[in-house]
Motif scaffolding. Sequence first.
Motif, PDB file in Angstrom:
ATOM      1  N   LEU A 156       0.834  -1.208   0.000  1.00 32.78           N
ATOM      2  CA  LEU A 156       0.000   0.000   0.000  1.00 32.78           C
ATOM      3  C   LEU A 156       0.870   1.260   0.000  1.00 32.78           C
ATOM      4  N   LEU A 157       1.963   1.233   0.786  1.00 31.49           N
ATOM      5  CA  LEU A 157       2.807   2.436   0.848  1.00 31.49           C
ATOM      6  C   LEU A 157       3.544   2.653  -0.466  1.00 31.49           C
ATOM      7  N   ASN A 158       3.989   1.543  -1.093  1.00 29.78           N
ATOM      8  CA  ASN A 158       4.597   1.680  -2.423  1.00 29.78           C
ATOM      9  C   ASN A 158       3.606   2.271  -3.413  1.00 29.78           C
ATOM     10  N   GLY A 159       2.360   1.765  -3.349  1.00 24.62           N
ATOM     11  CA  GLY A 159       1.312   2.270  -4.235  1.00 24.62           C
ATOM     12  C   GLY A 159       1.069   3.749  -3.991  1.00 24.62           C
ATOM     13  N   LEU A 160       1.029   4.134  -2.693  1.00 24.25           N
ATOM     14  CA  LEU A 160       0.819   5.542  -2.352  1.00 24.25           C
ATOM     15  C   LEU A 160       1.943   6.389  -2.944  1.00 24.25           C
ATOM     16  N   GLY A 161       3.198   5.880  -2.838  1.00 28.10           N
ATOM     17  CA  GLY A 161       4.337   6.607  -3.399  1.00 28.10           C
ATOM     18  C   GLY A 161       4.173   6.832  -4.885  1.00 28.10           C
ATOM     19  N   MET A 162       3.746   5.772  -5.604  1.00 31.74           N
ATOM     20  CA  MET A 162       3.570   5.900  -7.057  1.00 31.74           C
ATOM     21  C   MET A 162       2.451   6.883  -7.383  1.00 31.74           C
ATOM     22  N   THR A 163       1.335   6.815  -6.622  1.00 31.96           N
ATOM     23  CA  THR A 163       0.226   7.753  -6.831  1.00 31.96           C
ATOM     24  C   THR A 163       0.710   9.196  -6.636  1.00 31.96           C
ATOM     25  N   LEU A 164       1.492   9.417  -5.572  1.00 36.20           N
ATOM     26  CA  LEU A 164       1.993  10.774  -5.307  1.00 36.20           C
ATOM     27  C   LEU A 164       2.918  11.225  -6.433  1.00 36.20           C
ATOM     28  N   LEU A 165       3.812  10.320  -6.871  1.00 40.38           N
ATOM     29  CA  LEU A 165       4.763  10.663  -7.931  1.00 40.38           C
ATOM     30  C   LEU A 165       4.014  11.059  -9.212  1.00 40.38           C
ATOM     31  N   ILE A 166       3.062  10.190  -9.632  1.00 45.08           N
ATOM     32  CA  ILE A 166       2.306  10.464 -10.862  1.00 45.08           C
ATOM     33  C   ILE A 166       1.539  11.778 -10.717  1.00 45.08           C
ATOM     34  N   SER A 167       0.856  11.954  -9.558  1.00 47.37           N
ATOM     35  CA  SER A 167       0.028  13.149  -9.378  1.00 47.37           C
ATOM     36  C   SER A 167       0.869  14.414  -9.449  1.00 47.37           C
ATOM     37  N   VAL A 168       2.009  14.416  -8.734  1.00 49.15           N
ATOM     38  CA  VAL A 168       2.834  15.629  -8.701  1.00 49.15           C
ATOM     39  C   VAL A 168       3.351  15.946 -10.105  1.00 49.15           C
ATOM     40  N   ILE A 169       3.860  14.933 -10.824  1.00 50.23           N
ATOM     41  CA  ILE A 169       4.373  15.191 -12.175  1.00 50.23           C
ATOM     42  C   ILE A 169       3.264  15.727 -13.077  1.00 50.23           C
ATOM     43  N   VAL A 170       2.087  15.084 -13.027  1.00 50.06           N
ATOM     44  CA  VAL A 170       0.994  15.508 -13.909  1.00 50.06           C
ATOM     45  C   VAL A 170       0.557  16.937 -13.570  1.00 50.06           C
ATOM     46  N   ILE A 171       0.420  17.237 -12.268  1.00 49.86           N
ATOM     47  CA  ILE A 171      -0.041  18.574 -11.867  1.00 49.86           C
ATOM     48  C   ILE A 171       0.977  19.630 -12.310  1.00 49.86           C
ATOM     49  N   VAL A 172       2.272  19.394 -12.030  1.00 54.46           N
ATOM     50  CA  VAL A 172       3.293  20.396 -12.354  1.00 54.46           C
ATOM     51  C   VAL A 172       3.418  20.576 -13.863  1.00 54.46           C
ATOM     52  N   VAL A 173       3.597  19.454 -14.600  1.00 57.45           N
ATOM     53  CA  VAL A 173       3.840  19.579 -16.046  1.00 57.45           C
ATOM     54  C   VAL A 173       2.622  20.159 -16.767  1.00 57.45           C
ATOM     55  N   SER A 174       1.396  19.708 -16.384  1.00 60.38           N
ATOM     56  CA  SER A 174       0.232  20.200 -17.115  1.00 60.38           C
ATOM     57  C   SER A 174       0.028  21.691 -16.867  1.00 60.38           C
ATOM     58  N   ASN A 175       0.374  22.166 -15.659  1.00 63.83           N
ATOM     59  CA  ASN A 175       0.260  23.611 -15.413  1.00 63.83           C
ATOM     60  C   ASN A 175       1.316  24.395 -16.184  1.00 63.83           C
ATOM     61  N   LEU A 176       2.545  23.837 -16.262  1.00 65.21           N
ATOM     62  CA  LEU A 176       3.611  24.527 -17.001  1.00 65.21           C
ATOM     63  C   LEU A 176       3.278  24.613 -18.488  1.00 65.21           C
ATOM     64  N   LEU A 177       2.682  23.539 -19.051  1.00 62.74           N
ATOM     65  CA  LEU A 177       2.347  23.551 -20.482  1.00 62.74           C
ATOM     66  C   LEU A 177       1.150  24.447 -20.765  1.00 62.74           C
ATOM     67  N   ALA A 178       0.202  24.501 -19.813  1.00 63.38           N
ATOM     68  CA  ALA A 178      -1.041  25.230 -20.077  1.00 63.38           C
ATOM     69  C   ALA A 178      -0.809  26.736 -20.168  1.00 63.38           C
ATOM     70  N   LEU A 179       0.146  27.268 -19.370  1.00 61.30           N
ATOM     71  CA  LEU A 179       0.318  28.728 -19.335  1.00 61.30           C
ATOM     72  C   LEU A 179       0.701  29.323 -20.708  1.00 61.30           C
TER      73      LEU A 179
END
Lengths: 214, 217
Positions: free
Chosen positions: B13-36
């Motif tokens: 579960l903790l490994n899964g949580l780590g992957m969820t956090l990693l994917i979420s942070v990358i998607v949130i940061v990159v999609s905001n950088l591209l959208a501007l």
Amino acid sequence: MEIAIAWLPRLLTAAVLTIALSAVIFTLSALFGLLLSLVHYGREKSLARKGIEAFSAFFRSVPELVVLFLFFFGGPQIGIDFGPIGSTIIAFTLVGIAFDYQVFKGALATIPFGQYEAGKALGLSSQTVFRRILIPQVLPLARKGWITYAIGTVKRMSIASAVSVSEILYVTKQGIAATNAPFTFLALAVGLYILIVTPLLVFNERKPTQAMAR
Amino acid sequence: MSILLDPSYQHMLLNGLGMTLLISVIVIVVSNLLALPLAIYMQRPDGVFRRLIIAYSFFARAAPVLALLFALYYGLPRLGIYLEPVPSALIGLIFASTAYNLEFLRSGFESVPAGQLDAAKALGLKPFAIYWKVMTPQAYRLAAPSLFSNAIQMVKGSSLASLVAIDELTAASTTIIAETYKAIEVLLVVSVFYLLIAAVIICLQYLYESRQRLHRR
């Protein structure tokens, strides 16, 4: 191209199922979302309202897939088998209510509370005030948010493919597995979703015909 | 609840949580950088590139995210492109969420009073300064509520990656359920993790909004 024609009847059946499920889900969500927004109107600090807010926060924060699994896998654990379609309807309706409640609550907040008080002062029952005075004003105000969510509901039906509901994306996956032509099938699937969603989008862009709160 | 005390399941579960956090942070940061930059480009008069952005935005918002993930997962190998599951899912999620952020920012820019742009030009500011110092901070202030709630949607969207062979939080839960048949316990724990992530995003939103209020005083 031949593959596409051979699979078209199956895809169209899946599209009908997608439309039917979405229609059931967004009707129920809107109905219960509206009713919940009227609970303890004017007493937003009450215990019942805090309960509703907690319900809404939970179902808006947890992924639809997890809620779906909760009913699909969790049901049999307590002796109730909801089945794929049943789990889909329950899970997506609960999530839908959580979102629609916020939409209707926001619309209701723009109507001055004095209208309710005036209605009561005239001797109308609460039910009549809601039905004849508040709801007719809330609906046009909430329409845009509600339909935007309804459009999302059609797309979210694709998630139900994970519990083998044979909606568009599930049949698409079967088609890809059988024919190894991913792009043909995904293009057809996306085309079908766009076809279903476009009338809603067009309806949503139209200016409200009814006058806003006077 | 006993299965949750099993260290191997806790680890999953903790490994899964780590992957969820990693994917979420990358998607949130990159999609905001591209959208501007895309949203700023949309402020220009009609042109080929602008129409391409409109077409992209329509397509990305009309197609279900899961269909995009399947296209990358099943489709790319057909074109001779072999990506690992994680980058392939990241591309799909970023492709979808950039379109939403782009639309929120675009309407943010369009809601900045027209006089602001004229005033900045009249002061002789260079185009870069006009956008960086005058328009963008105001557009963000207007778009912030939508951008933050879209960030929560992206975290929820990362659960779909479990359907294209990525071992994130939801995938970890289905693996444990398949072994133990304890669906309710596992899924409730997973729900609490998602609730906590959403709570952190909402706290960041309050932080941003209270800072904005201080600036305006």
